[in-house]
Design an enzyme around this catalytic site. Structure first.
Site, PDB file in Angstrom:
ATOM      1  N   GLY A  66       0.639  -0.745   0.109  1.00 25.97           N
ATOM      2  CA  GLY A  66       0.360   0.207  -0.303  1.00 25.97           C
ATOM      3  C   GLY A  66       1.140   1.391   0.163  1.00 25.97           C
TER       4      GLY A  66
ATOM      5  N   ALA B  13       2.688   2.901  -5.215  1.00 24.54           N
ATOM      6  CA  ALA B  13       3.082   2.674  -6.421  1.00 24.54           C
ATOM      7  C   ALA B  13       1.817   1.302  -6.499  1.00 24.54           C
ATOM      8  CB  ALA B  13       4.820   1.380  -6.626  1.00 24.54           C
TER       9      ALA B  13
ATOM     10  N   SER C 265       3.118   3.639   4.629  1.00 19.94           N
ATOM     11  CA  SER C 265       4.144   3.040   4.157  1.00 19.94           C
ATOM     12  C   SER C 265       5.776   4.069   3.627  1.00 19.94           C
ATOM     13  CB  SER C 265       3.015   3.100   2.828  1.00 19.94           C
ATOM     14  OG  SER C 265       2.880   1.887   3.198  1.00 19.94           O
TER      15      SER C 265
ATOM     16  N   HIS D 186      23.812   4.329  -0.710  1.00 12.56           N
ATOM     17  CA  HIS D 186      23.126   6.050  -0.616  1.00 12.56           C
ATOM     18  C   HIS D 186      24.318   6.886  -0.093  1.00 12.56           C
ATOM     19  CE1 HIS D 186      21.751  10.512  -0.063  1.00 12.56           C
ATOM     20  NE2 HIS D 186      20.875   9.863  -0.892  1.00 12.56           N
TER      21      HIS D 186
ATOM     22  N   ARG E 119      22.666  18.398  -1.032  1.00 11.27           N
ATOM     23  CA  ARG E 119      23.928  18.316  -2.196  1.00 11.27           C
ATOM     24  C   ARG E 119      23.099  19.203  -3.506  1.00 11.27           C
ATOM     25  NH1 ARG E 119      25.335  13.373  -3.652  1.00 11.27           N
ATOM     26  NH2 ARG E 119      24.192  12.391  -2.460  1.00 11.27           N
TER      27      ARG E 119
ATOM     28  N   GLU F  11       9.398  -0.226  -6.428  1.00 11.44           N
ATOM     29  CA  GLU F  11      10.444  -0.793  -6.226  1.00 11.44           C
ATOM     30  C   GLU F  11      10.625  -2.365  -6.677  1.00 11.44           C
ATOM     31  OE1 GLU F  11      12.101   1.246  -2.864  1.00 11.44           O
ATOM     32  OE2 GLU F  11      13.981  -0.556  -2.704  1.00 11.44           O
TER      33      GLU F  11
END
Lengths: 238, 659
Positions: free
Chosen positions: B13, B16, B42, B256, B272, B397
């Site tokens: 949920g 997406a 989520s 990351h 950044r 994802e």
């Protein structure tokens, strides 16, 4: 220098007829920068596999981990154990919401009901053609809407609220803030009369007793009291 | 045992899943969304910096369009992406953001006139055009040619998620939270729904559906250090693996550059993007030495590696948690931080006691690259359907659709969630409309019983292993041996060690034997699932003897377009296997719109070229030179692609006619 801290948590499984509410005490070694998320994860994996609590983002963003910490409703993931000088921390589940087990409560159903009750969505009277330029919005207005859109539905305002305890259907500061948010959004075509239909009663804007605990405990520092006052002035005029 | 019937079942949920539910709901289908947590909690909510969409409203985005966004995305992916999917994506992203604006996302807007920004650590004045006033603004992000990342301060995912969840509620989509799918119902290569555990009451429910969508996000929690929420365990992938579904590029894991140390909570790339810089133990800004072009804003895989490279030279800052570097946003000024980076400030103050708006080194935040995003996932067609299981769809994802290849650009993931929700959601709806199913209740009950027996068998285990220890060991193996810098020996060890752990999960002991509300029992069925996902990652990485995007091999430093321009497919051939089977899906250079070349950042001369790249480039140059029409017609000549007409239509921009 690390120290030993004592965390006491309520344990109770309401779906188990044998279960009785008890306090369980856990002693753990404090590590630098320890939050209640880290502490409870450690307790769950090494001392008591049966202890239930809810964490999702562990970064103060999702609002899943509200609980009562030494008498105050807080987001557990953002609470540092080092803030408690005597190293004693007592944890209770958030009141007002149905208890699932131990420190885990069902905020989801409450928030869903509230959202439906206040029609927590944009009501537009025009169709948007998404292949065309977007509607222009004054930058300051967008910023104001964003300010109120920052609520994470953690439920701390509801858990702090006396009206919410007395009136089961009170929409709480979270619900009133939501209405204030849509009332200033230029995409929303609803009028003050429309909003009055939704919150113009004691379960809505007139239920608030202005005790201010909602704003005191809001982890996002939302201007809840001034927004409730703002909505009340508008609703009285209707 | 309960059986529920629906047209469309959506597991997950987040953005997406919810956007897909809006698509199926809009076509009149009965839709149920299942979520582990109340949907507004989520992990989509944690996306901070923004959403890429080539609106080109801000003066710094002037000249942006789908073509530029496409080029950035392909280069970012290190040519690992499916270019047709990337095209579908860039053409729909402007529509997605405009739809979201109409649903109430309070996007930051352009204000006409002068404003001060920080570029290359210097305060610079830019002048926004009068005609852009009130349109959606954008900030700079890594690996992009234009300022293209649209935002609401640093809470972009949050406002997007609330808008989409609210719209789903308005449409009456049925959302059931605290529900966990623990297996899929499959017969003869088709998926018919899922067996679901009710996390509030512990019981099983079978959901039988014409189509099933998995939108469960990433699998970052298989790593010790990850920015991901606690729920991002890859169980959606595991249940698909368990019915034989193919995964794509599971080894493509993004690290990351700037999670904060030690908690691993993300500090957005917007830090950044807005002009913040990385510094070493001497306070020195080192990125321009490594990456003269993009400096601190090269793609994430490149910046993360450069950071570790710099630490290896002894330039890291010592701490009890190992060496780290500094992220300095104090140069942006307090006013900017308290308006546009307030969650970053809140996180830094709360978890580290550092106010990043404090001037000089007092305000510097300790950062170190950590696991952040899963480029890999359930391998799907451009329509979002599993390539080998009918009726099983995936997007966001969770899927390997595949627009990210071996490295995703910042701002392209939240963008993908809603865009894929629109495109794949619609194809999924069409599938559900066209499909009739005839699955027997006996078969569903059999699957329910199988899961019930499985839970009982877990509770009955009388071994001496702790499921928590197994999980910790897995997360350490992944961290140490399948991390940013990889090598054959460590990866081979990792695969063997993970297999041992998978065996150990059959020899555990659960303290409390109750079936309901037992979080240890939940661990007992989740950890073996996580191990299967981890094995796909480790084995895929072990066998990919090249470096591409985020997959970096110390023993194979070059990107090998001759042998490895392909997608890893991993799957579980037999239920009792201890490791996945791998095979490869070739990418066709001769169909690409942009054939493989240098990305424009990262180390030069590190490509084993495929002769077809030049051949295709010559072909493209010839077509381009002889082309007389507009850029849309040229694109169609170079690489035609299919997309729903409502999404393929042109996007209007400032200066285009008929505003």
């Amino acid at each position: 220098m690390s120290r030993e801290i004592t965390i006491t948590a309520l344990k109770y499984n309401p779906s188990d007829s044998e279960s009785k509410p008890t306090f369980e005490e856990y002693k753990i070694e404090e590590t630098p920068g320890m939050t209640l998320y880290i502490a409870l994860t450690k307790i769950k994996s090494s001392i008591d596999h049966d202890l239930s609590s809810d964490f999702v983002c562990r970064a103060g963003i999702c609002g899943a981990c509200g609980m009562v910490v030494n008498g105050k409703p807080k987001l557990a993931c953002k609470t540092l154990t080092s803030d408690f000088k005597d190293g004693k921390i007592e944890l209770l589940p958030l009141p007002t919401f149905p208890l699932i087990k131990d420190l885990s409560v069902d905020t989801g159903s409450w928030m869903k009901n509230m959202s439906i009750r206040v029609n927590s969505w944009i009501v537009a009277n025009e169709e948007t053609d998404i292949s065309k330029l977007e509607k222009r919005i004054e930058p300051e207005v967008a910023d104001e809407v964003f300010e109120l859109d920052r609520c994470i539905e953690c439920g701390l305002c509801v858990a702090s609220c006396s009206t919410a305890i007395m009136r089961e259907d009170f929409v709480g500061a979270v619900g009133l803030n939501r209405v204030a948010r849509f009332s200033i959004d230029p995409h929303d075509s609803r009028t003050d009369e429309d909003f009055y239909e939704l919150i113009g009663d004691d379960e809505g804007i007139f239920g608030c007793m202005s005790l201010l605990a909602c704003e005191d405990h809001c982890p996002k520092d939302l201007p809840l009291q001034s927004k409730i006052a703002y909505m009340r002035r508008k609703m009285v005029k209707v | 045992m309960q059986i529920k019937y629906t047209d469309a079942l959506i597991i997950g949920g987040g953005l997406a899943g919810l956007r897909s539910a809006i698509a199926t709901g809009a076509k009149g289908l009965d839709t149920i969304v299942l979520s582990l947590v109340p949907v507004k909690r989520s992990h989509s909510a944690a996306a901070q910096g923004g959403m890429q969409s080539s609106l080109g409203n801000s003066i710094m985005g002037e000249g942006d369009n789908e073509d530029v966004h496409f080029g950035d995305t392909v280069k970012g992916s290190d040519w690992g992406c499916d270019q047709e999917v990337a095209r579908m994506f860039v053409n729909t992203a402007p529509k997605a953001i405009r739809e979201l604006a109409a649903w109430g996302v309070p996007w930051s807007r352009v204000k006409k006139g002068d404003r001060e920004v920080v570029i290359n650590t210097k305060k610079t004045t830019i002048t926004e055009k009068e005609e852009a006033h009130g349109l959606i603004n954008a900030r700079d992000f890594g690996g992009t040619k234009k300022w293209r990342t649209c935002y609401t301060a640093d809470a972009t995912g949050h406002t997007m998620l609330y808008a989409v969840a609210n719209e789903a509620m308005r449409l009456g989509v049925v959302i059931e939270d605290k529900k966990e799918a623990i297996s899929l119902i499959e017969k003869d290569g088709q998926c018919y729904g899922a067996i679901v555990r009710d996390l509030k009451h512990g019981g099983f429910i079978a959901y039988v559906a014409k189509g099933t969508m998995i939108a469960t996000g990433g699998y970052g929690r298989i790593y010790k250090q990850s920015t991901n929420a606690t729920i991002c365990k890859g169980t959606g992938h595991a249940i698909a693996l368990n019915i034989g579904a193919y995964m794509g590029n599971m080894e493509a894991i993004q690290f990351h550059p700037t999670p904060i140390v030690p908690s691993g909570i993300l500090l957005t790339e917007g830090c950044r993007g807005d002009g913040g810089v990385l510094r070493d133990k001497d306070g020195y800004r080192f990125m321009p030495d490594y990456e003269p072009e993009k400096q601190d804003l090269a793609s994430r895989d490149v910046v993360s590696r450069r950071m570790l490279e710099h630490i290896k030279k002894g330039k890291g800052v010592k701490s009890p948690y190992g060496d780290h570097l500094w992220l300095d946003i104090s140069i942006l000024g307090r006013e900017h931080i308290e308006k546009n980076l307030r969650d970053v400030q809140d996180i830094s103050k709360t978890f580290n006691g550092i106010d990043p708006a404090d001037e000089g080194e007092k305000g510097w935040m300790p950062v170190l690259p950590m696991q952040h995003y899963s480029m890999g996932g359930i391998r799907t067609t451009p329509e979002g359907q599993s390539v080998n299981i009918k009726g099983l769809f995936s997007c966001g994802e969770a899927a390997c659709w595949d627009m990210h290849g071996f490295n995703r650009l910042g701002g392209n993931s939240v963008s993908e969630t809603v865009v894929a929700g629109m495109i794949v959601g619609n194809y999924f709806a069409d599938f559900c409309l066209e499909t009739e199913i005839d699955i027997s209740t006996a078969m569903v009950k059999k699957e329910l019983k199988r899961q019930d027996d499985y839970i009982l068998s877990l509770l009955a285990m009388d071994g001496d292993e702790s499921i928590y220890d197994i999980k910790d060991e897995m997360r350490i193996i992944m961290q140490d041996k399948v991390g940013i810098f990889r090598n054959g020996e460590d990866l081979a060890d990792a695969v063997e060690e993970l297999k041992v752990l998978l065996k150990k999960t059959k020899n555990i002991n659960i303290t409390k034997k109750n079936r309901l509300l037992n979080q240890e029992l939940e661990e007992a069925y989740k950890v073996p699932m996580m191990l299967k996902v981890a094995l796909c990652v480790a084995k895929g990485a072990r066998d990919r003897t090249e470096s591409r995007g985020a997959h970096f091999r110390e023993d194979y430093l070059k990107r090998d377009d001759e042998n490895w321009l392909n997608r890893t497919i991993s799957y579980w051939e037999n239920a009792d296997d201890l490791e996945p089977t791998l095979k490869y899906e070739k990418l066709d250079i001769m169909k690409m719109e942009i054939p493989p070349a240098f990305r424009g950042y990262g180390r030069k001369g590190m490509i084993l070229e495929n002769p077809l790249s030049q051949k295709r480039q010559d072909e493209i140059d010839k077509i381009t030179a002889g082309h007389t029409g507009d850029r849309y017609e040229l694109q169609d000549k170079l690489m035609p692609y299919t997309l729903q007409p409502e999404y393929k239509s042109k996007n209007q921009r400032l200066g285009d006619e008929d505003e």
